[in-house]
Design a protein around this motif. Structure first.
Motif, PDB file in Angstrom:
ATOM      1  N   ALA A  42       0.824  -1.209   0.000  1.00 14.71           N
ATOM      2  CA  ALA A  42       0.000   0.000   0.000  1.00 14.71           C
ATOM      3  C   ALA A  42       0.857   1.258   0.000  1.00 14.71           C
ATOM      4  O   ALA A  42       0.545   2.244  -0.674  1.00 14.71           O
ATOM      5  N   HIS A  43       1.947   1.222   0.749  1.00 12.52           N
ATOM      6  CA  HIS A  43       2.826   2.383   0.860  1.00 12.52           C
ATOM      7  C   HIS A  43       3.471   2.705  -0.488  1.00 12.52           C
ATOM      8  O   HIS A  43       3.469   3.864  -0.935  1.00 12.52           O
ATOM      9  N   GLN A  44       4.003   1.697  -1.161  1.00  7.13           N
ATOM     10  CA  GLN A  44       4.669   1.935  -2.430  1.00  7.13           C
ATOM     11  C   GLN A  44       3.668   2.275  -3.539  1.00  7.13           C
ATOM     12  O   GLN A  44       3.952   3.106  -4.412  1.00  7.13           O
ATOM     13  N   MET A  45       2.509   1.657  -3.507  1.00  5.36           N
ATOM     14  CA  MET A  45       1.519   1.956  -4.527  1.00  5.36           C
ATOM     15  C   MET A  45       1.017   3.392  -4.417  1.00  5.36           C
ATOM     16  O   MET A  45       0.647   4.005  -5.424  1.00  5.36           O
ATOM     17  N   SER A  46       1.038   3.948  -3.220  1.00  3.11           N
ATOM     18  CA  SER A  46       0.649   5.356  -3.060  1.00  3.11           C
ATOM     19  C   SER A  46       1.633   6.270  -3.782  1.00  3.11           C
ATOM     20  O   SER A  46       1.240   7.282  -4.378  1.00  3.11           O
ATOM     21  N   LYS A  47       2.906   5.919  -3.751  1.00  3.28           N
ATOM     22  CA  LYS A  47       3.914   6.711  -4.472  1.00  3.28           C
ATOM     23  C   LYS A  47       3.729   6.560  -5.989  1.00  3.28           C
ATOM     24  O   LYS A  47       3.823   7.545  -6.733  1.00  3.28           O
ATOM     25  N   ILE A  48       3.493   5.340  -6.418  1.00  4.87           N
ATOM     26  CA  ILE A  48       3.281   5.092  -7.842  1.00  4.87           C
ATOM     27  C   ILE A  48       2.066   5.866  -8.341  1.00  4.87           C
ATOM     28  O   ILE A  48       2.091   6.471  -9.423  1.00  4.87           O
ATOM     29  N   LYS A  49       1.018   5.893  -7.538  1.00  3.44           N
ATOM     30  CA  LYS A  49      -0.178   6.656  -7.892  1.00  3.44           C
ATOM     31  C   LYS A  49       0.126   8.147  -7.936  1.00  3.44           C
ATOM     32  O   LYS A  49      -0.330   8.861  -8.840  1.00  3.44           O
TER      33      LYS A  49
ATOM     34  N   MET B 229       2.812   9.597  -8.739  1.00  2.00           N
ATOM     35  CA  MET B 229       3.566   9.914  -9.951  1.00  2.00           C
ATOM     36  C   MET B 229       2.776   9.646 -11.228  1.00  2.00           C
ATOM     37  O   MET B 229       3.282   9.861 -12.330  1.00  2.00           O
ATOM     38  N   GLU B 230       1.540   9.133 -11.070  1.00  2.41           N
ATOM     39  CA  GLU B 230       0.665   8.861 -12.210  1.00  2.41           C
ATOM     40  C   GLU B 230       1.353   7.951 -13.229  1.00  2.41           C
ATOM     41  O   GLU B 230       1.386   8.220 -14.430  1.00  2.41           O
ATOM     42  N   LEU B 231       1.879   6.835 -12.724  1.00  7.16           N
ATOM     43  CA  LEU B 231       2.664   5.946 -13.569  1.00  7.16           C
ATOM     44  C   LEU B 231       1.845   4.885 -14.292  1.00  7.16           C
ATOM     45  O   LEU B 231       2.353   4.228 -15.204  1.00  7.16           O
ATOM     46  N   ASP B 232       0.579   4.709 -13.912  1.00  6.32           N
ATOM     47  CA  ASP B 232      -0.217   3.665 -14.554  1.00  6.32           C
ATOM     48  C   ASP B 232      -0.322   3.862 -16.064  1.00  6.32           C
ATOM     49  O   ASP B 232      -0.425   2.890 -16.815  1.00  6.32           O
ATOM     50  N   ALA B 233      -0.288   5.114 -16.511  1.00  5.83           N
ATOM     51  CA  ALA B 233      -0.402   5.385 -17.940  1.00  5.83           C
ATOM     52  C   ALA B 233       0.856   4.973 -18.696  1.00  5.83           C
ATOM     53  O   ALA B 233       0.811   4.761 -19.910  1.00  5.83           O
ATOM     54  N   LEU B 234       1.964   4.854 -17.983  1.00  9.71           N
ATOM     55  CA  LEU B 234       3.237   4.509 -18.604  1.00  9.71           C
ATOM     56  C   LEU B 234       3.652   3.073 -18.333  1.00  9.71           C
ATOM     57  O   LEU B 234       4.321   2.442 -19.160  1.00  9.71           O
TER      58      LEU B 234
END
Length: 249
Positions: A140-147, A149-154
């Motif tokens: 959960a902690h790391q996914m919050s950072k990924i979110k 940075m809006e990385l899902d599109a990349l």
């Protein structure tokens, strides 16, 4: 040394903390907010010691998979600041270490990616690379950072590998083996880019991957392992991975 790798099934995987974004800034802001050290304080050196204690204390708890929210995790996170600052002659009590941790978490999701990082990810995607992330930490902690940075599109979620979910922490080669299995890549056709000597360089090399050490803080190697190349900026990374082929590094 050259990376002689065919573009077909080539995976390029990135670490997250202090590789895609500047992880020093939340540390510095948190320490300043509570302790109020002056400009001569060796922030980068202290930051590296904090990362060291985070790794050691996490392993003592059983790894990142055991580090979702809980009292033991919070104690560990406060303890790393106490141990780190003590090395630099600053003693902080439980209340102060809790305040530093709270400030640190508060800053961590206000993330700005390194200059050139997003552009490089976009270029690698256009060129047909299999692009992904491998990061240590609680899911959960790391996914919050990924979110943030809006990385899902990349980088699609199925290529975002968090050790807390996978069950193995870098430098354990099993996390790299798992990534190969899940993405259809092989060690011979996989490149890893990360800042941590212990977790990223040693882990990926021992898994048979090619490694670009993102040494933007100019730290010294910690063992005899040899990364295939060293880069200190995304400008250098872009030159190593131009986006139309994997060339000599």
């Amino acid at each position: 040394m050259n990376l002689d790798i065919s573009l077909t099934h080539t995976g390029v995987f990135f670490d997250v903390d202090d590789t895609l974004y500047d992880h020093l800034m939340p540390f510095r802001k948190a320490v300043d907010a509570v302790v109020g050290v002056n400009e001569t304080f060796p922030y980068e050196k202290a930051y590296h010691r904090m990362r060291y204690y985070s790794d050691i204390l996490s392993l003592e708890m059983g790894g990142a998979g055991k580090m979702e929210e809980g009292q033991a995790t919070e104690i560990m996170r406060r303890r790393r600041f106490q141990l780190t600052l003590a090395e630099f002659g600053i003693e902080v009590n439980e209340q102060q270490s809790a305040a530093i941790q709270a400030a640190y978490i508060g800053c961590q999701f206000d993330i700005t990616m390194f200059d050139g990082a997003r552009a490089l990810l976009e270029r690698l995607n256009r060129a047909g690379y299999i692009v992904g992330l491998i990061t240590n930490g609680a899911e959960a902690h790391q996914m919050s950072k990924i979110k943030a940075m809006e990385l899902d599109a990349l980088i699609p979620p199925e290529r975002q590998f968090v050790s807390g979910k996978v069950g193995h922490d870098k430098p354990d080669r099993r996390i790299f083996d798992y990534v190969n299995e899940q993405t259809g890549t092989t060690p011979a056709n996989s490149i890893y880019i990360g800042d941590s000597w212990r977790n990223d360089v040693i882990g990926a090399i021992e898994a048979g991957w090619s490694v670009i050490w993102f040494n933007h803080r100019s730290v010294m190697p910690e063992s005899e392992h040899r990364p295939h190349h060293i880069a200190s900026s995304y400008e250098e990374l872009s030159q190593l991975l131009p986006g139309n082929e994997v060339s000599s590094v």
